[in-house]
Design an enzyme around this catalytic site. Structure first.
Site, PDB file in Angstrom:
ATOM      1  N   ARG A   1       0.835  -1.212   0.000  1.00 18.35           N
ATOM      2  CA  ARG A   1       0.000   0.000   0.000  1.00 18.35           C
ATOM      3  C   ARG A   1       0.869   1.261   0.000  1.00 18.35           C
ATOM      4  NH1 ARG A   1      -2.582   1.027   4.494  1.00 18.35           N
ATOM      5  NH2 ARG A   1      -3.150  -1.139   4.876  1.00 18.35           N
TER       6      ARG A   1
ATOM      7  N   TYR B   1     -13.772  21.544 -12.424  1.00 22.96           N
ATOM      8  CA  TYR B   1     -14.190  20.159 -12.649  1.00 22.96           C
ATOM      9  C   TYR B   1     -15.356  19.823 -11.705  1.00 22.96           C
ATOM     10  CZ  TYR B   1     -14.396  15.161 -12.595  1.00 22.96           C
ATOM     11  OH  TYR B   1     -14.873  13.882 -12.635  1.00 22.96           O
TER      12      TYR B   1
ATOM     13  N   ASP C   1      -4.635  22.265 -10.343  1.00 13.49           N
ATOM     14  CA  ASP C   1      -5.069  21.136 -11.174  1.00 13.49           C
ATOM     15  C   ASP C   1      -4.637  21.479 -12.596  1.00 13.49           C
ATOM     16  OD1 ASP C   1      -6.372  19.361 -12.838  1.00 13.49           O
ATOM     17  OD2 ASP C   1      -8.257  19.359 -11.712  1.00 13.49           O
TER      18      ASP C   1
ATOM     19  N   LYS D   1      -6.290  11.316 -18.014  1.00 17.32           N
ATOM     20  CA  LYS D   1      -6.426  12.138 -19.227  1.00 17.32           C
ATOM     21  C   LYS D   1      -5.124  12.082 -20.031  1.00 17.32           C
ATOM     22  CE  LYS D   1     -10.216  13.133 -16.995  1.00 17.32           C
ATOM     23  NZ  LYS D   1     -11.324  12.220 -17.057  1.00 17.32           N
TER      24      LYS D   1
HETATM   25  N1  PLP Z   1      -9.596  17.258 -12.729  1.00 18.02           N
HETATM   26  C1  PLP Z   1     -10.034  17.461 -13.982  1.00 18.02           C
HETATM   27  C2  PLP Z   1      -9.698  18.754 -14.657  1.00 18.02           C
HETATM   28  C3  PLP Z   1     -10.785  16.476 -14.633  1.00 18.02           C
HETATM   29  O1  PLP Z   1     -11.223  16.695 -15.893  1.00 18.02           O
HETATM   30  C4  PLP Z   1     -11.081  15.265 -13.947  1.00 18.02           C
HETATM   31  C5  PLP Z   1     -11.887  14.208 -14.594  1.00 18.02           C
HETATM   32  O2  PLP Z   1     -12.574  14.442 -15.592  1.00 18.02           O
HETATM   33  C6  PLP Z   1     -10.611  15.107 -12.642  1.00 18.02           C
HETATM   34  C7  PLP Z   1      -9.864  16.118 -12.062  1.00 18.02           C
HETATM   35  C8  PLP Z   1     -10.900  13.838 -11.875  1.00 18.02           C
HETATM   36  O3  PLP Z   1     -10.111  12.803 -12.376  1.00 18.02           O
HETATM   37  P1  PLP Z   1     -10.529  11.247 -12.371  1.00 18.02           P
HETATM   38  O4  PLP Z   1     -11.721  11.092 -13.249  1.00 18.02           O
HETATM   39  O5  PLP Z   1      -9.291  10.574 -12.844  1.00 18.02           O
HETATM   40  O6  PLP Z   1     -10.858  10.894 -10.950  1.00 18.02           O
END
Ligand code: PLP
Length: 385
Positions: free
Chosen positions: A56, A108, A181, A206
């Site tokens: 882990r 998001y 982010d 992504k």
């Molecule tokens: N941040 C952004 C800008 C995103 O587009 C996403 C998912 O679409 C996330 C965070 C969350 O990521 P995950 O779907 O891998 O949990």
């Protein structure tokens, strides 16, 4: 094996193509090995001389991946997680009940919902602020209480731009951390740590992986401090680590990150320019266009492109938006972004009743297909309305 100084000087393309294979030369493999063991043998003297105890917290495949990402972002350390949401929520769970955080008004959607819901119930105080307006950021700081400012730039799905270094100046003056982010920008286009951010987060689902077949998340820290240690404890105790099989696949995806991101960015700009004056399109939201309100800041903090994400708004409203999505043949109607295949999505339908996203908008994730094919497909869909 190249020395530490040489690794630090290597260009991103070299780091990505080789993913530090020199660091694992015991078995002379040309690709990083996949380590599956969930536990490790203790030495006879009761120590763990390898530093590896249990799967882990510790896995060599995951640690290898983390080193590559640390180099790409020019940070001090990285943790990878089982999803982007696991990475993002770890940051907030490392705070304490009563702490105040500032987050973007449009961001998001799932993370916004979590912040407004569970995180708030748990005791965090969250202000959602238009971060492109620096006077609002300044006015939202609560001295002594604000511990973190969360940035997303470009931000889903209006692609507004936040000035990372300016927000860092405001937050740091109040002893608050800044976490960016950077999922859409990727380390190829922006390196938030070099602009002053304390941490960078990615949904590696992504662009970092890029093939729509791994869910993963990333946190990179600028420095090793008590907050990072707390975040490490959250990952270890909550168990949000990535499986080594997915880690190995993510390492493979990463090796072409620079090529994919540059190609998607070039195509996104060409698509934005093509539809900018289209009779059926009321506006194109893309930071690469000169009229985008964040264009000048994007030019300052993004190098080599403006990313592969854009949105189109249609004069015919919601019906036209959904009609275009229904009529495209190459673009796939699917959520998510950052893969080699192009995706199209009516975001308001996904986000539901309280969304700030207009219902005449389609979000486009531009892949690496031939850009003229992508434009022709959208054109024929628009012409059928
Ligand atoms: N941040 C952004 C800008 C995103 O587009 C996403 C998912 O679409 C996330 C965070 C969350 O990521 P995950 O779907 O891998 O949990």
């Amino acid at each position: 094996m190249p020395g530490k100084n040489m690794i630090n000087k290597l260009k991103q393309a070299t780091v990505l193509a080789q993913v530090h294979i020199d660091k694992i030369s015991q078995t002379a493999e040309i690709i990083p090995p996949l380590h599956l063991s969930t536990t490790y043998v203790r030495d006879a003297d009761n120590e763990y001389s390898s530093g590896l105890v249990y799967g882990r917290p510790h896995n060599p495949t995951i640690q290898h991946l983390e080193k590559v990402i640390t180099t790409l972002e020019q940070g001090a350390d990285t943790m990878v997680f089982g999803s982007g949401m696991a990475a993002a929520t770890t940051v907030f769970q490392a705070l304490k009940p009563g702490d105040h955080v500032i987050a973007p008004k449009v961001m998001y959607w799932s993370l916004r919902n979590w912040l407004a819901g569970m995180a708030t119930e748990w005791g965090l105080q969250v202000s959602f602020v238009e971060l492109s307006d620096l006077s609002l950021v300044q006015a939202s700081i609560q001295p002594g209480k604000t511990k973190l400012v969360w940035i997303e730039t470009p931000a889903n799905p209006l692609w507004s731009i936040t000035d990372i270094s300016a927000v860092c100046d405001i937050a740091h003056a109040a002893d608050a951390r800044v976490v960016a982010d950077s999922t859409v920008s990727t380390p190829i286009l922006t390196q938030p740590i070099l602009l002053g951010a304390d941490m960078v987060m990615h949904s590696a689902t992504k662009y970092l992986n890029g093939h729509s077949d791994v869910l993963a998340g990333v946190l990179v820290t600028a420095k090793l401090d008590a907050f990072w240690e707390r975040a490490q404890q959250v990952r270890t105790n909550h168990g949000g680590i990535l499986s080594p099989r997915d880690g190995s696949q993510l390492l493979r995806g990463l090796r072409t990150l620079h090529l994919r991101v540059r190609e998607s960015s070039r195509s996104a700009l060409a698509i934005a320019e093509h539809f900018d004056q289209h009779a059926g399109v009321s506006s194109v939201l893309y930071p690469g266009l000169a009229q985008h309100p964040g264009h000048d800041i994007a030019c300052k903090q993004m190098t080599g492109g403006f990313g592969g994400m854009l949105s189109l708004r249609f004069k015919g409203g919601k019906r036209a938006a959904i009609g275009v999505a229904a009529r495209v043949k190459l673009w796939k109607r699917a959520t998510s972004l950052g893969g080699v295949e192009s995706l199209i999505e009516h975001r308001a339908s996904v986000e539901g009743a309280n969304t700030p996203v207009p219902d005449d908008l389609l979000r486009l994730s531009v892949g690496i297909e031939d850009v003229n094919d992508l434009i022709a497909d959208l054109d024929q869909a628009l012409n059928q309305l």
